[in-house]
Design an enzyme around this catalytic site. Structure first.
Site, PDB file in Angstrom:
ATOM      1  N   GLY A  72       0.439   3.994   2.198  1.00 19.09           N
ATOM      2  CA  GLY A  72      -0.848   3.438   2.620  1.00 19.09           C
ATOM      3  C   GLY A  72      -0.726   2.551   3.845  1.00 19.09           C
ATOM      4  O   GLY A  72       0.288   1.902   4.063  1.00 19.09           O
ATOM      5  N   ASP A  90       0.065  -4.384  -2.340  1.00 12.21           N
ATOM      6  CA  ASP A  90       0.202  -4.800  -3.736  1.00 12.21           C
ATOM      7  C   ASP A  90       1.301  -5.833  -3.929  1.00 12.21           C
ATOM      8  O   ASP A  90       1.373  -6.469  -4.983  1.00 12.21           O
ATOM      9  CB  ASP A  90       0.520  -3.589  -4.623  1.00 12.21           C
TER      10      ASP A  90
END
Length: 405
Positions: free
Chosen positions: A18, A161
């Protein structure tokens, strides 16, 4: 030893997985330092897809997935978000037959194919002496494979994250937390105007750092994380209590997309998987919102409390990097170059105990389910009764506290 005084060497940079803010500053800093040290720098587009798609019959200038980087180019693009080298979620040792590059289709005919031999051959064709992959544990786990194949590799951890093992900080995490706090505070006006619950779903497949840190920063009253299954009635009671204690009559909960109920399973929006076997998550935030509305009369004198439900999604990973995601990528880039100049490989740059360091890239390991092994230390950092971060007794802990393994 300064390689600038010896034969010129070539570094390749790629970004995988990502996109996050901070990737372009990292590419910029690697390129500028490398050129000043006498290296040639090649950017490989689309991550591992680009590596396996290089055609060894063509020179560099004719390659669709390669570009030679220079100061002028990266100075301009280094101020932007995302990655100008683009990205992919390709797993080069498990490539579906439909994704095999055209010039290799005659050689690979299985449903899934290991194209690692092609990756190694292609990097040799380009004359790559060192490879710097910037990515999360999926991208870096394949870098471990190439390291075993003899490719000199220095990994740079990236993920919003914040869950790459072996480091307290990953590029993109600070901007994710910053955006989450900003967007949550913006949505408070709607929640307060209508006296509702505000339920916000954020990224976090296996680890709850991206919900825990914004809550610590004052974004929410409660947070729900993947590491601890929730009792929805307990959460409803807390949310009603928070709302009734708030003069503006609203309360806020951040929900990690990988969270689940007691005795239940993770909710998926699709059963399709990416190359690394990950199903697309989605829906837990909306479901929690519906359950909170259903249960609210039980704890609110029989009266229903309505819900504003919002998935923050890509908003928290878009746009310009914040200050930390402009500074840390530059430091990581120069640390990676320090290691290369020292002749080291098979390393990942990192922050441990709040200090810049490096460890074996082998630290990027996964559990038996193919998930990251770095998770929130629930017993130390999460109050399972109050669904809140716990940050007492922090003397000696690093600045970001809760991201420590």
């Amino acid at each position: 030893m300064n390689l600038k005084k010896n034969i010129s060497k070539t570094i390749a940079i790629l970004t995988g997985g990502g996109d996050v803010p901070g990737l372009n500053p990292a590419i910029r800093a690697i390129t500028i330092r490398a050129i000043r040290e006498g290296f040639k720098v090649i950017g490989i587009k689309n991550g591992w897809k680009g590596v396996i798609s290089i055609n060894p019959l063509l020179p560099l200038e004719e390659q669709a997935y390669c570009i030679q980087l220079d100061d002028h180019m990266v100075n301009r693009l280094g101020r932007t978000g995302g990655t100008f080298l683009h990205s992919s979620r390709t797993k080069a040792d498990k490539v579906h037959i439909n994704e095999v590059p055209d010039h290799l289709k005659g050689s690979y005919k299985e449903e899934y194919n290991d194209l690692t031999p092609e990756a190694v051959k292609n990097l040799k064709h380009l004359g790559i002496d060192y490879l710097i992959p910037i990515g999360g544990d999926d991208t870096l786990s394949y870098a471990v494979r190439l390291h075993h194949e003899g490719v000199k590799t220095i990994g740079v951890p990236k993920t919003m994250d914040g869950d790459v093992p072996g480091t307290e900080y990953c590029i993109g995490f600070s901007t994710c937390v910053t955006r989450t706090i900003e967007l949550t505070h913006a949505l408070r006006t709607c929640a307060g105007s209508h006296e509702r619950f505000l339920v916000l779903e954020v990224f976090g497949r296996n680890a709850g750092f991206s919900a825990l840190l914004p809550t610590m920063g004052g974004a929410a009253d409660r947070c729900v994380i993947p590491e601890h299954q929730i009792n929805i009635e307990q959460l409803a009671a807390l949310m009603v209590e928070d709302r009734n204690n708030n003069p503006s009559k609203y309360s806020v909960v951040l929900v990690s997309e990988g969270a689940s109920y007691e005795g239940g399973n993770i909710l998926y929006s699709s059963h399709e998987t990416d190359a690394f076997g990950h199903k697309k998550l989605g829906g837990i935030g909306e479901d929690i919102g519906q359950q909170l509305k259903r249960l609210s009369p039980k704890f609110n004198n029989g009266k229903t409390i309505n819900v504003i439900n919002q998935k923050l999604g890509y908003l928290v990973r878009s746009g310009m990097p914040d200050a930390l995601d402009s500074i840390v990528p530059t430091a990581y880039a120069n640390l990676a170059m320090d290691l290369i100049i020292q002749g080291l490989s098979g390393q990942m740059v990192c922050i441990n105990d709040g200090k810049y360091s490096h460890i074996s890239i082998e630290a990027v390991k996964k559990d038996e389910h193919g998930q990251s092994t770095k998770k929130v230390n629930v017993s130390k950092f999460y109050d399972t009764n109050r669904y809140r971060p716990n940050y007492s007794n922090i003397i000696g802990d690093p600045m970001l506290i809760l991201t420590r393994e």
